[in-house]
Scaffold this active site. Structure first.
Site, PDB file in Angstrom:
ATOM      1  N   ARG A 237       0.852  -1.182   0.000  1.00 38.08           N
ATOM      2  CA  ARG A 237       0.000   0.000   0.000  1.00 38.08           C
ATOM      3  C   ARG A 237       0.891   1.236   0.000  1.00 38.08           C
ATOM      4  O   ARG A 237       1.906   1.292   0.713  1.00 38.08           O
ATOM      5  CB  ARG A 237      -0.923   0.033   1.222  1.00 38.08           C
ATOM      6  CG  ARG A 237      -1.734  -1.226   1.451  1.00 38.08           C
ATOM      7  CD  ARG A 237      -2.610  -1.593   0.292  1.00 38.08           C
ATOM      8  NE  ARG A 237      -3.786  -0.746   0.156  1.00 38.08           N
ATOM      9  CZ  ARG A 237      -4.656  -0.848  -0.828  1.00 38.08           C
ATOM     10  NH1 ARG A 237      -4.476  -1.737  -1.781  1.00 38.08           N
ATOM     11  NH2 ARG A 237      -5.695  -0.051  -0.883  1.00 38.08           N
ATOM     12  N   GLU A 266      -2.010   8.495  -5.549  1.00 37.12           N
ATOM     13  CA  GLU A 266      -1.862   7.710  -6.768  1.00 37.12           C
ATOM     14  C   GLU A 266      -2.865   8.222  -7.796  1.00 37.12           C
ATOM     15  O   GLU A 266      -4.039   8.373  -7.456  1.00 37.12           O
ATOM     16  CB  GLU A 266      -2.124   6.242  -6.447  1.00 37.12           C
ATOM     17  CG  GLU A 266      -1.679   5.263  -7.501  1.00 37.12           C
ATOM     18  CD  GLU A 266      -1.732   3.818  -7.028  1.00 37.12           C
ATOM     19  OE1 GLU A 266      -2.609   3.081  -7.516  1.00 37.12           O
ATOM     20  OE2 GLU A 266      -0.909   3.458  -6.158  1.00 37.12           O
ATOM     21  N   HIS A 285       1.078   0.506 -10.239  1.00 40.95           N
ATOM     22  CA  HIS A 285       0.158  -0.357  -9.474  1.00 40.95           C
ATOM     23  C   HIS A 285      -0.170  -1.592 -10.313  1.00 40.95           C
ATOM     24  O   HIS A 285      -1.331  -1.967 -10.503  1.00 40.95           O
ATOM     25  CB  HIS A 285      -1.129   0.390  -9.096  1.00 40.95           C
ATOM     26  CG  HIS A 285      -1.794  -0.172  -7.881  1.00 40.95           C
ATOM     27  ND1 HIS A 285      -2.338   0.605  -6.900  1.00 40.95           N
ATOM     28  CD2 HIS A 285      -1.988  -1.447  -7.474  1.00 40.95           C
ATOM     29  CE1 HIS A 285      -2.858  -0.148  -5.942  1.00 40.95           C
ATOM     30  NE2 HIS A 285      -2.645  -1.410  -6.277  1.00 40.95           N
TER      31      HIS A 285
END
Length: 320
Positions: A237, A266, A285
């Site tokens: 995370r 993000e 990601h």
């Protein structure tokens, strides 16, 4: 309150065939959105029995719009974009899909660690800039058998990373206050305290959930405890890492390298100082991403929706 029975608030997949199949099986409507804001998500989810969510914010305001007894299914492992306390208070059940892509994420994490430790990126950059370099031009290079890897978190993915690293001969240590020491020992992992791990490890890999206790667990103080020749990988995370502090350490030569697949915020801002560091691997990601893992994720999420619609016990319910 009326609205579609099944809602996808947002997704990053090629289609929603598994979700459509569940909707058809139960004679429900499926509506697919790409929500990013709270207001859009609340409007999209109004009256829904089942909500599939990727990154959209599932706040108290959103949860209040759902049908009584609704179920929220998070595409993935983490669920920090869902207000669990509000869901519990409103009687909304929340599920995740913790096991869809364990192998894929572990593969990505190990790929990053090996690339960092073998300096494949810096060697490439040096050859492009200088035409050629000697093997020792970037300094000494430690053999894997002389390298300690520290895992912060030893859930499914952390243990899978350890299993992949073991054949290379790494010494593996881990910090996880909730883990069974005997189980770790059986996996060839030595449990240690966080300070000891940071001081000893030549590579640190993060596999912890994001909580109040773990937010910025890699920040200024803990970065200062790490070896200057150490590298860091985060496929868990984004909030586990203080990105400004990490950038300072990388640009100041106080850390040898880093690989980040997750960020906070993000996407990574265009002016983020991390973009200036040459000794960093940045991926969007994508650690979870493969054809197999995406199919597993959507299939398992759809199966959870089917259980919810049948009134059966849920497989992966999460609570505050």
């Amino acid at each position: 309150m009326s609205g579609p029975a099944l809602v996808v608030t947002d997704h990053a997949f090629g289609g929603v065939a598994h979700e459509e199949a569940v909707a058809a099986e139960f004679g429900r409507e499926l509506v697919v959105h790409q929500c990013t804001s709270e207001a859009d998500t609340a409007a999209a989810a109004a009256g829904a029995e089942v909500v599939f969510v990727n990154f959209a914010p599932i706040t108290a305001r959103v949860l209040e719009q759902l049908a009584p007894g609704a179920v929220v299914i998070r595409y993935g492992v983490g669920y920090d974009n869902v207000d669990l306390a509000a869901a519990d208070e409103l009687g909304v059940r929340v599920c995740n899909v913790p096991d869809y892509g364990v192998d894929t994420v572990a593969d990505h994490a190990v790929s990053c660690l090996l690339a960092l430790l073998r300096r494949t990126g810096p060697y490439t950059a040096a050859i492009r800039a200088q035409g050629w370099v000697t093997p020792g031009a970037l300094g000494p290079l430690r053999d894997f058998r002389d390298t300690t890897v520290g895992l912060i978190g030893t859930g499914r993915i952390g243990l899978s990373v350890a299993a992949r690293l073991a054949p290379f001969g790494f010494r593996i240590v881990a910090f996880d206050p909730f883990a069974d020491p005997d189980r770790l020992a059986g996996a060839g992992i030595t449990p240690v305290g966080l300070a000891e791990l940071l001081e000893q490890a030549h590579a640190v890999s993060l596999h912890a959930p994001l909580t109040d206790a773990t937010r910025h667990i890699i920040g200024g103080d803990n970065l200062a405890r790490m070896r200057s020749d150490a590298v860091l990988a985060n496929t868990s995370r984004g909030g586990l890492v203080d990105q400004e502090a990490l950038a300072e350490a990388l640009l100041g030569g106080r850390l040898a390298g880093a690989a980040l697949d997750v960020f906070d915020p993000e996407p990574l801002p265009a002016d983020a100082r991390l973009r200036e560091a040459e000794n960093v691997i940045l991926t969007p990601h994508a650690a979870f991403f493969s054809d197999r893992s995406l199919d597993n994720l959507q299939r398992l999420a759809a199966e959870e929706a089917a259980r919810a619609l049948r009134g059966e016990p849920l497989r992966c319910r999460v609570t505050p």
